[in-house]
Design an enzyme around this catalytic site. Structure first.
Site, mmCIF file in Angstrom:
data_model
loop_
_atom_site.group_PDB
_atom_site.id
_atom_site.type_symbol
_atom_site.label_atom_id
_atom_site.label_comp_id
_atom_site.label_asym_id
_atom_site.label_seq_id
_atom_site.Cartn_x
_atom_site.Cartn_y
_atom_site.Cartn_z
ATOM 1 N N GLU A 161 -9.359 -5.392 -3.877
ATOM 2 C CA GLU A 161 -8.705 -4.450 -2.973
ATOM 3 C C GLU A 161 -9.689 -3.584 -2.188
ATOM 4 O OE1 GLU A 161 -5.438 -3.936 -2.410
ATOM 5 O OE2 GLU A 161 -4.363 -4.819 -4.103
ATOM 6 N N HIS A 206 -7.785 -5.548 0.157
ATOM 7 C CA HIS A 206 -6.559 -4.843 0.506
ATOM 8 C C HIS A 206 -6.038 -5.366 1.845
ATOM 9 C CE1 HIS A 206 -3.892 -1.448 -0.212
ATOM 10 N NE2 HIS A 206 -4.126 -0.938 0.988
ATOM 11 N N SER A 213 0.833 -1.193 0.000
ATOM 12 C CA SER A 213 0.000 0.000 0.000
ATOM 13 C C SER A 213 0.876 1.254 0.000
ATOM 14 C CB SER A 213 -0.960 -0.038 1.195
ATOM 15 O OG SER A 213 -1.996 0.903 1.055
#
Length: 491
Positions: A312, A406, A186
């Site tokens: 995600e 995610h 990320s």
């Protein structure tokens, strides 16, 4: 049992557990407090006596993560004096081991490399390598922009200082400074993209693992960052045009800056977007094509492993009450804005039959923010001659609202499911299946850190190219697929 590491600065005393020595709270720069707040990191001065490295230091001041429903939560001591490393290393035996440096995610406003989630002991023990977790400044303290502040992001400068410390001192822990892989997820992965562009920083690492980097987000130019900075300063109760603004900013309590950042994030939030309040800046905004070309050119000759998870944005939307019943008009506008074709919503509806409008919006944002940009960046690197391998993480518990969201790959990479007891994204998963997938991923990541090639016995992993788009699909069954992200059929 204790262990000693004799660095260039002095001796550290760590602890040994199950064949791995752990050194916690290892300071790589002086505390960024007082006159050093909003200033570049200052190197540590040598010390005379042994230092106890048995305890974690504080993490950067921050608010609770917006992904707590998916990942779980944590409570750690917070303080501006947070520039520290956690180092895991096998028993020193005179050999030089590969080094894996971890840059955590959290939208540049939350997280820490020292969290239990990122315990590197299993990777160090099984992979026979040295693992380093980095704590760096977050939020306004790391990324606030104002003409009175340094043009470079302090959080990015912290990351560079940590890598320089590794270069100079990791041999004391059995690490090979000439074989350093930097790995991030990320915000950590996006940060690595910025580091790759910097020619003065590139010699500090030799391979890169980029997980869910969110490379579809626009870059933040300095002038736009100044505007956001002025908003935060006003929300903190100060006048951004005051002649003594730097002095005033250095006196504001850290918790006030954290609260002001949250206020501005809420004010600037847009429907069905996941943009963070802060990002690393560039002097001028870069188009996606310009950013990818810069990263590809900077990565010349450096092996790269890059990928994303299939779903995600479900981590952001699935537990957000505002997304439970999205407005159809706003949703149609969002589809038109991102996909730029009149039938986009129908195409996403057909892709996920039985899904909800929230599901289709999450799919749209996943594609345009994470999945497709990762693949396009991989193509840019491959076209520039970079040896790049690509993955797509597809595993999720059956029936999970979070899907393959995610951050879900993180416990598989570190192999430490016990450290994620409150992670909603893992609930309902079959333990044997999770353990098997994690073993495959750990083996591949370790192989990449050692050789620059993620292939392992029984699981060959081809290089990525624009013609075939061969991608490793990580699921209950792992296999190489051509274009699993659907770039050829994108909406």
């Amino acid at each position: 049992m204790t262990n000693f590491a004799h660095t260039q600065l002095g001796t550290l005393v760590g602890q040994r557990d199950q064949g791995v020595a752990v050194f916690r709270g290892v300071e790589y720069a002086q505390p960024p407090v007082g006159p050093r707040r909003f200033a570049p990191p200052v190197p540590m001065a040598p010390w005379r006596f042994q230092r106890d490295a048995g305890w974690h230091s504080a993490i950067a001041p921050q608010a609770p993560s917006r992904l707590a429903p998916a990942m779980g939560d944590f409570k750690k001591r917070m303080d501006e004096d947070c520039l520290s490393l956690t180092i895991w290393t096998p028993e020193p035996d005179g050999q030089k081991r590969p080094v894996l440096v971890w840059l955590h995610g959290g939208a540049w406003v939350s997280g820490a490399g020292s969290l239990d989630w990122y315990d590197g002991s299993r990777l160090a023990r099984e992979g026979d390598m040295v693992v380093v977790g980095v704590n760096y400044r977050l939020g306004a303290l790391g990324y606030l922009k104002h003409p009175a502040l340094p043009a470079e992001d302090c959080g990015t400068l912290d990351q560079i200082a940590a890598l320089a410390w590794v270069r100079d001192n990791i041999s004391a822990f059995g690490g090979d400074a000439g074989c350093v892989t930097v790995m991030g997820q990320s915000a950590g992965a996006a940060s690595i993209g910025r580091l790759i562009i910097n020619p003065s920083v590139r010699p500090l690492f030799h391979r890169a693992i980029l997980q869910s980097g969110g490379f579809g987000r626009a870059t933040l130019g300095l002038q736009e960052a100044y505007g956001i900075g002025a908003q935060v300063i006003r929300a903190a109760g100060l006048d951004p045009d005051a002649p003594d603004i730097l002095d005033r900013l250095r006196e504001v309590p850290a918790e006030t800056l954290v609260a002001a950042t949250g206020t501005v994030a809420r004010v600037n939030a847009r429907f069905a977007e996941t943009n963070p309040p802060f990002m690393p800046t560039t002097p001028e905004p870069l188009t996606q094509t310009e950013l990818f070309a810069a990263i590809a050119n900077g990565a010349a000759g450096m092996p790269v492993l890059i990928g994303a998870t299939h779903d995600e944005v479900h981590a952001f939307f699935a537990s957000n009450p505002a997304m439970a019943d999205p407005d159809w008009t706003a949703s149609a506008r969002r589809f038109a804005e991102l996909a730029r074709r009149p039938d986009a919503m129908e195409r996403y509806r057909a892709r996920r039959p039985g899904g909800s409008l929230m599901d289709w919006l999450a799919d749209l944002s996943s594609d345009h923010t994470f999945l497709w940009p990762s693949m396009r960046l991989a193509e840019a690197m491959a076209n520039a001659g970079v040896p790049v391998q690509v993955f797509q993480f597809d595993w999720a518990p059956q029936g999970s609202a979070f899907r393959a969201c995610h951050c879900i790959e993180l416990p598989f990479v570190f192999g430490n499911f016990a450290q994620w007891p409150e992670a909603g994204m893992l609930q309902g998963g079959e333990a044997a299946e999770m353990d098997g997938l994690s073993a495959n991923i750990r083996a591949a990541w370790t192989a990449f850190a050692r050789s620059g090639d993620a292939s392992v016995a029984g699981l060959p992993w081809p290089r990525y190219d624009a013609a075939r788009r061969l991608t490793m699909r990580l699921d209950a069954t792992c296999a190489v697929m051509g274009d699993p992200a659907g770039l050829d059929t994108r909406a």
